[in-house]
Enzyme design. Structure first.
Site, short mmCIF file in Angstrom:
data_model
loop_
_atom_site.label_atom_id
_atom_site.label_comp_id
_atom_site.label_asym_id
_atom_site.label_seq_id
_atom_site.Cartn_x
_atom_site.Cartn_y
_atom_site.Cartn_z
N ARG A 153 0.84 -1.19 0.00
CA ARG A 153 0.00 0.00 0.00
C ARG A 153 0.88 1.24 0.00
O ARG A 153 1.82 1.33 0.80
CB ARG A 153 -0.91 0.01 1.23
CG ARG A 153 -2.02 1.04 1.17
CD ARG A 153 -2.79 1.12 2.48
NE ARG A 153 -2.14 2.01 3.43
CZ ARG A 153 -2.71 2.43 4.57
NH1 ARG A 153 -3.91 2.01 4.90
NH2 ARG A 153 -2.06 3.24 5.38
N TYR A 165 -3.04 11.72 7.41
CA TYR A 165 -3.36 10.46 8.07
C TYR A 165 -2.97 9.31 7.14
O TYR A 165 -3.27 9.32 5.95
CB TYR A 165 -4.85 10.40 8.37
CG TYR A 165 -5.27 9.20 9.20
CD1 TYR A 165 -5.15 9.21 10.58
CD2 TYR A 165 -5.80 8.07 8.59
CE1 TYR A 165 -5.55 8.13 11.34
CE2 TYR A 165 -6.19 6.97 9.34
CZ TYR A 165 -6.07 7.01 10.71
OH TYR A 165 -6.46 5.93 11.46
N ASP A 216 -5.33 3.83 0.12
CA ASP A 216 -6.44 4.03 1.06
C ASP A 216 -6.78 5.52 1.12
O ASP A 216 -5.92 6.35 1.40
CB ASP A 216 -6.02 3.53 2.45
CG ASP A 216 -7.17 3.52 3.45
OD1 ASP A 216 -8.24 4.07 3.15
OD2 ASP A 216 -6.98 2.97 4.54
N HIS A 218 -9.24 6.65 3.18
CA HIS A 218 -9.69 6.89 4.56
C HIS A 218 -11.02 7.64 4.64
O HIS A 218 -11.19 8.54 5.47
CB HIS A 218 -8.60 7.63 5.36
CG HIS A 218 -7.37 6.81 5.57
ND1 HIS A 218 -6.18 7.07 4.90
CD2 HIS A 218 -7.13 5.71 6.32
CE1 HIS A 218 -5.27 6.18 5.27
NE2 HIS A 218 -5.83 5.33 6.12
N GLU A 242 -9.16 1.83 -1.60
CA GLU A 242 -9.86 1.48 -0.35
C GLU A 242 -10.56 2.67 0.29
O GLU A 242 -10.02 3.78 0.30
CB GLU A 242 -8.83 0.89 0.63
CG GLU A 242 -9.36 0.56 2.00
CD GLU A 242 -8.24 0.17 2.94
OE1 GLU A 242 -8.47 0.20 4.17
OE2 GLU A 242 -7.13 -0.15 2.48
N GLU A 268 -13.47 -1.90 6.86
CA GLU A 268 -12.72 -2.14 8.09
C GLU A 268 -13.45 -1.60 9.33
O GLU A 268 -13.18 -2.05 10.45
CB GLU A 268 -11.32 -1.53 8.01
CG GLU A 268 -11.25 -0.02 8.02
CD GLU A 268 -9.82 0.49 7.95
OE1 GLU A 268 -9.40 1.19 8.88
OE2 GLU A 268 -9.12 0.17 6.97
N ARG A 289 -13.51 -5.71 3.77
CA ARG A 289 -12.38 -5.56 4.68
C ARG A 289 -12.75 -5.74 6.15
O ARG A 289 -11.96 -5.44 7.04
CB ARG A 289 -11.77 -4.17 4.49
CG ARG A 289 -11.31 -3.91 3.08
CD ARG A 289 -9.86 -3.56 2.95
NE ARG A 289 -9.38 -2.65 3.93
CZ ARG A 289 -8.42 -2.93 4.82
NH1 ARG A 289 -7.86 -4.13 4.83
NH2 ARG A 289 -8.02 -2.02 5.69
N GLU A 345 -4.17 -7.56 5.11
CA GLU A 345 -3.33 -6.46 5.55
C GLU A 345 -2.43 -6.94 6.69
O GLU A 345 -2.87 -7.68 7.56
CB GLU A 345 -4.19 -5.30 6.02
CG GLU A 345 -3.39 -4.09 6.49
CD GLU A 345 -4.28 -2.94 6.93
OE1 GLU A 345 -3.79 -1.81 6.98
OE2 GLU A 345 -5.48 -3.18 7.23
N TRP A 408 -11.86 10.96 9.00
CA TRP A 408 -10.50 10.73 9.45
C TRP A 408 -9.44 11.27 8.52
O TRP A 408 -8.36 11.54 8.92
CB TRP A 408 -10.31 9.22 9.65
CG TRP A 408 -11.40 8.61 10.45
CD1 TRP A 408 -11.48 8.56 11.82
CD2 TRP A 408 -12.58 8.00 9.98
NE1 TRP A 408 -12.63 7.94 12.21
CE2 TRP A 408 -13.34 7.58 11.10
CE3 TRP A 408 -13.07 7.76 8.72
CZ2 TRP A 408 -14.55 6.94 10.99
CZ3 TRP A 408 -14.29 7.11 8.61
CH2 TRP A 408 -15.02 6.71 9.73
#
Length: 408
Positions: A153, A165, A216, A218, A242, A268, A289, A345, A408
């Site tokens: 990633r 982040y 990702d 986020h 993601e 996730e 995820r 992951e 986030w």
């Protein structure tokens, strides 16, 4: 006919430790002296789950048959008027995982054998390469390649923003929970959307095409922004993109799907099959995820995987450092046993965490194997754990450049 005798649960307790970051562990004891371990860590809300277990769940476990994993799961889920949610589902997951650990130890078999046996030789994992600049990120990626990773990633700092982040200060050990009170970062989607295609253009030019690359977002984008990003990243053939948008409204992924063939991953932060039902049934994602500790344990995650398999959706379980080695081991047994596994992951824990949670799983050539010890193959050194007391820690929060709160 041979029957298996009851195995009464005699005691259970919660252990909270912080060997570099906070972990919550449930330890269930049985009448025969066999115990099982379950991860109950919920990043930034750890003590809420610890209290839920101690005050509300453990009293209901004493005297029950540890072999009745499904019945206990249903009792804890259906027996609460307020169902689902990350706190209650993380608590149920800890019980479920600990009971599977016990069952494996009683049988003398690694857990994956009780889940139907291995569907593959090992579990392919991806690592995290990040840096403040594109050059730093690509250099980090090369180091992961040298370690044997075949999927990585990539996250890079965004020009014009002081922090991003997902970009770690430490190349190997990433921990985003960074303070006793939440730190506040500034976010700009427009700056980010300009930076990411440039990162992957440079990565493909310098790293070639024999490595799978992931990214990702986020949850920070709107659906149309996510659609644009996916389309712009198509030339670089990502393994997945993601968490582009917050998936509270699962139908929002329809718009993304209309505009891009970049594979999409999400889940996730999901705590139940209901969080991903529409995403899976409408084939709006390619990878789910959800993970053992936050989605109700091994028993419930197997249901999610079975539903996903009907719609050609593969798994890609969350595996950040906010999951203890207990959860990582559980995920690996799960991964090894299901037909529609995609990738796992893998963020490496610190040496202190590995010492507190000695484990059998091992990394080799870009993959992990859970080992063949009975149960999960993970233990807890309680004396060492006691040397690392709980420290309150929060994930950072984000505001747009005008001060508006965002994801986030």
């Amino acid at each position: 006919m041979h029957t298996v005798s009851n195995l009464p649960i005699t005691a259970a307790r919660v252990i909270v430790t912080c060997p570099g970051r906070n972990f919550v562990t449930l330890k269930i004891h049985t009448a025969e002296g066999i115990y099982g371990l379950g991860d109950a860590t919920l990043n930034g809300r750890e003590l809420a789950v610890a209290s839920y277990l101690t005050d509300h769940v453990i009293p209901c476990l004493i005297g029950r048959d540890a072999h009745q994993i499904e019945d206990i799961w249903q009792f804890l889920y259906r027996g609460a008027y307020w169902q689902r949610g990350p706190v209650s589902m993380s608590a149920i997951a800890a019980v479920d995982t600990a009971l599977w650990d016990i069952k494996g130890k009683v049988a003398g078999l690694p857990l994956y054998q009780l889940l139907g046996g291995a569907c593959r030789r090992s579990v392919r994992v991806y690592g995290h390469a990040s840096g403040e600049s594109v050059a730093e990120t690509i250099a980090a990626c090369r180091r992961y390649c040298e370690m044997g990773y075949t999927a990585i990633r990539l996250q890079s700092g965004v020009p014009g923003l002081k922090s991003t982040y997902g970009v770690s200060r430490d190349e190997m050990f990433y921990e985003p929970a960074d303070g006793a009170l939440p730190s506040e970062n500034v976010w700009s989607s427009s700056r980010y959307l300009s930076a990411v295609p440039a990162l992957f253009e440079a990565a493909r030019a310098q790293l070639g095409w024999n490595i799978d690359l992931l990214h990702d977002s986020h949850h920070r984008l709107t659906p149309i922004e996510a659609a644009r990003l996916g389309k712009e990243l198509e030339p670089y053939k990502l393994f997945w993109l993601e968490d582009t948008v917050a998936a509270d409204n699962q139908a929002s992924f329809r718009l993304i799907r209309q505009h891009t063939t970049t594979p999409l991953a999400a889940g996730e932060v999901f705590s139940s099959i209901w969080d991903c039902k529409q995403l899976i049934e409408e084939q709006l994602i390619d990878y789910i995820r959800a993970t053992v500790v936050h989605a109700g344990g091994i028993s419930h995650l197997r249901r999610v995987a079975a539903l996903a398999d009907l719609y050609h959706v593969k798994t890609g379980c969350h595996g950040a450092t906010d999951l203890s080695p207990i959860c990582m081991a559980a995920a690996l047994h799960f991964d090894l046993s299901i037909p529609n596994f995609g990738i796992q992951e893998y963020m490496r824990h610190t040496s202190e965490t590995d010492a507190v949670f000695p484990h059998e799983y091992r990394f080799s050539s870009g993959s992990l194997h859970p080992g063949d010890a009975p149960g999960l193959g993970v233990d807890l050194d309680e004396n060492l754990a006691a040397q690392f007391p709980y420290r309150r820690a929060y994930l950072p929060v984000n505001r747009l450049e005008d001060g508006t709160m965002t994801n986030w």
